[in-house]
Design an enzyme around this catalytic site. Structure first.
Site, PDB file in Angstrom:
ATOM      1  N   TYR A 104       7.371  25.048  90.685  1.00 42.29           N
ATOM      2  CA  TYR A 104       8.466  24.174  91.107  1.00 42.29           C
ATOM      3  C   TYR A 104       8.033  22.709  91.062  1.00 42.29           C
ATOM      4  CZ  TYR A 104      11.567  21.633  94.274  1.00 42.29           C
ATOM      5  OH  TYR A 104      12.404  20.700  94.823  1.00 42.29           O
TER       6      TYR A 104
ATOM      7  N   ALA B 125      19.317  21.177  90.429  1.00 36.53           N
ATOM      8  CA  ALA B 125      17.897  21.519  90.314  1.00 36.53           C
ATOM      9  C   ALA B 125      17.699  23.015  90.533  1.00 36.53           C
ATOM     10  CB  ALA B 125      17.077  20.743  91.344  1.00 36.53           C
TER      11      ALA B 125
ATOM     12  N   GLN C  82      23.766  21.081  98.464  1.00 36.37           N
ATOM     13  CA  GLN C  82      23.727  20.364  99.744  1.00 36.37           C
ATOM     14  C   GLN C  82      23.982  18.862  99.569  1.00 36.37           C
ATOM     15  OE1 GLN C  82      20.913  21.813 102.900  1.00 36.37           O
ATOM     16  NE2 GLN C  82      19.699  22.407 101.135  1.00 36.37           N
ATOM     17  N   LEU C  83      23.249  18.246  98.661  1.00 33.85           N
ATOM     18  CA  LEU C  83      23.414  16.807  98.443  1.00 33.85           C
ATOM     19  C   LEU C  83      24.739  16.522  97.738  1.00 33.85           C
ATOM     20  CD1 LEU C  83      22.298  13.968  98.665  1.00 33.85           C
ATOM     21  CD2 LEU C  83      21.023  14.360  96.538  1.00 33.85           C
TER      22      LEU C  83
ATOM     23  N   ASP D 233      27.309  21.659  81.127  1.00 32.38           N
ATOM     24  CA  ASP D 233      26.021  22.280  80.825  1.00 32.38           C
ATOM     25  C   ASP D 233      24.994  21.170  80.612  1.00 32.38           C
ATOM     26  OD1 ASP D 233      23.837  23.679  79.985  1.00 32.38           O
ATOM     27  OD2 ASP D 233      24.794  24.609  78.227  1.00 32.38           O
TER      28      ASP D 233
ATOM     29  N   LYS E  44       9.276  19.763  88.407  1.00 33.79           N
ATOM     30  CA  LYS E  44       9.920  18.553  88.940  1.00 33.79           C
ATOM     31  C   LYS E  44       9.153  17.301  88.502  1.00 33.79           C
ATOM     32  CE  LYS E  44      13.008  18.172  91.394  1.00 33.79           C
ATOM     33  NZ  LYS E  44      14.450  17.945  91.069  1.00 33.79           N
TER      34      LYS E  44
ATOM     35  N   THR F  47      10.850  15.567  94.436  1.00 32.98           N
ATOM     36  CA  THR F  47      10.339  16.297  95.595  1.00 32.98           C
ATOM     37  C   THR F  47       8.935  15.875  96.030  1.00 32.98           C
ATOM     38  OG1 THR F  47       9.725  18.551  96.331  1.00 32.98           O
ATOM     39  CG2 THR F  47       9.492  18.077  94.000  1.00 32.98           C
TER      40      THR F  47
END
Length: 290
Positions: free
Chosen positions: A129, A64, A11-12, A40, A133, A105
C-alpha cells in the site's frame, strides 16, 4: 472554475460534496458507485474526454486502493489505482495546464523515528500500500503538472468503513477488547481534511505546488483512540492495551507516523483542530444520523 472530484462515494469524497455546496465553483463528482457520473481513472483517453467535455481546470483525487492488508496479495490492483491512475490524472492536468490535488499517506514512511515526519524526509514504505502510494506521488511529480499532494493518516468520518465506526460497534457488543498501543500517530477527521482543501480552492492558492502533511493536531496510539471512541459513544467496554505482535498482519505498519503539519499551516494560513475535538464532532454526527 470547473473541478473534477474522483472517489466521490468515499469518506473524503462525501465531505468534498459538503464543501461544494458552499462554493462559487462548479464541481463534477465521479465514482464507480451508483448515483455518480462514471469515470475510469485507469484509462487516459477517458479522462481526457471527461476533462475536455467539462472544461476541468482542477482535479481533486480522492480515489485510492486503501485496504492495507489486502494490498499485500493484490499488488496489481493497488498499483493500478494508487500509482497508474494518479499518473493519468496528472498527465491530463499537465496537458490542459490544470492542477491536481492528490491525497497520499503517512505509510510512505518507515515510522521508526520518534519525532513528527516532515515532507522532505526520506521515504521507505514497509508494505505494498505504502509503496504504491509513494509511486503515485512520484508519477505525479514526473509529469511536470501543477500539483498539491497532501499526505494524511488514520482517516475517519461518518461515511463508509473506518476505525471509529468499527470501534463503536465492538465496544457496544464486547465487555473487553484488546487494542494495540505501540503504533502511534494522529487521527484525521475527513471533514477537516476537506475543509483545508476547500480553503485552498476558494482562496485560489492552487498554484502552491508541493507536498504537504495534514492530520488533526495531537498524538495518540490506536489504544488511546479506541478509549476515546468508547467513552464518547457512551459505551462501557474494558479496553486493554497490547502489542502489535498479538495481532499478526500480512504487512508491517509504521510504529510512529505522526505528521509535522507546520508547512500546510504556514503556507495556507490554516488552523487545525485537535483530534479529540474533531472526534466529538464526528460522533455527534453519527448519533444524529441514526
Amino acid at each position: 472554475m470547473n473541478i473534477l472530484v474522483t472517489g466521490a462515494n468515499g469518506q473524503l469524497g462525501h465531505e468534498m460534496q459538503k464543501v461544494a455546496k458552499n462554493s462559487v465553483n462548479n464541481f463534477v463528482f465521479t465514482d464507480v458507485a451508483e448515483g455518480y457520473e462514471k469515470l475510469d481513472i485507469t484509462n487516459l483517453d477517458v479522462i481526457r474526454k471527461m476533462v475536455k467535455d467539462n472544461d476541468i481546470q482542477l482535479v481533486v483525487n480522492c480515489a485510492a486502493y486503501t485496504n492495507v492488508d489486502k494490498a499485500e496479495s493484490d499488488y496489481a490492483m493497488s498499483n493500478l489505482l494508487n500509482n497508474i491512475a494518479a499518473g493519468n490524472l496528472a498527465q491530463v492536468m499537465k496537458e490542459v495546464d490544470g492542477t491536481l490535488i492528490h491525497i497520499s499517506t503517512d505509510y510512505v514512511f518507515q515510522g521508526d523515528k520518534n519525532i513528527p515526519c516532515k515532507e522532505d524526509w526520506e521515504t521507505n514504505p514497509l508494505g505494498v500500500y505504502g509503496k504504491t502510494k509513494l509511486a503515485g506521488e512520484q508519477s505525479i511529480i514526473a509529469t511536470g503538472c501543477k500539483y498539491i499532494i497532501i499526505r494524511t493518516a488514520w482517516l475517519y468520518s461518518q461515511w463508509g468503513k473506518n476505525f471509529v465506526k468499527t470501534m463503536q460497534g465492538l465496544t457496544a457488543s464486547h465487555d473487553t477488547l484488546k487494542v494495540v498501543f505501540d503504533q502511534v500517530g494522529t487521527p484525521t477527521y475527513a471533514g477537516d481534511l476537506a475543509a483545508v482543501i476547500g480553503h485552498i480552492i476558494e482562496t485560489n492558492q492552487i498554484d502552491k505546488t508541493g507536498i504537504y502533511h495534514f492530520s488533526n493536531e495531537g498524538v495518540c496510539s490506536w489504544f488511546d483512540f479506541a478509549k476515546a471512541i468508547c467513552e464518547l459513544s457512551g459505551n462501557s467496554c474494558d479496553i486493554q492495551s497490547c502489542y502489535s505482535e498479538e495481532f499478526p498482519s500480512p504487512v508491517k505498519r509504521p510504529h510512529f507516523s505522526v505528521l509535522d503539519k507546520s508547512k500546510i499551516k504556514t503556507t495556507f494560513g490554516w488552523k487545525i483542530p485537535y483530534w479529540t475535538d474533531s472526534l466529538k464532532k464526528c460522533i455527534e454526527e453519527l448519533k444524529n444520523t441514526k
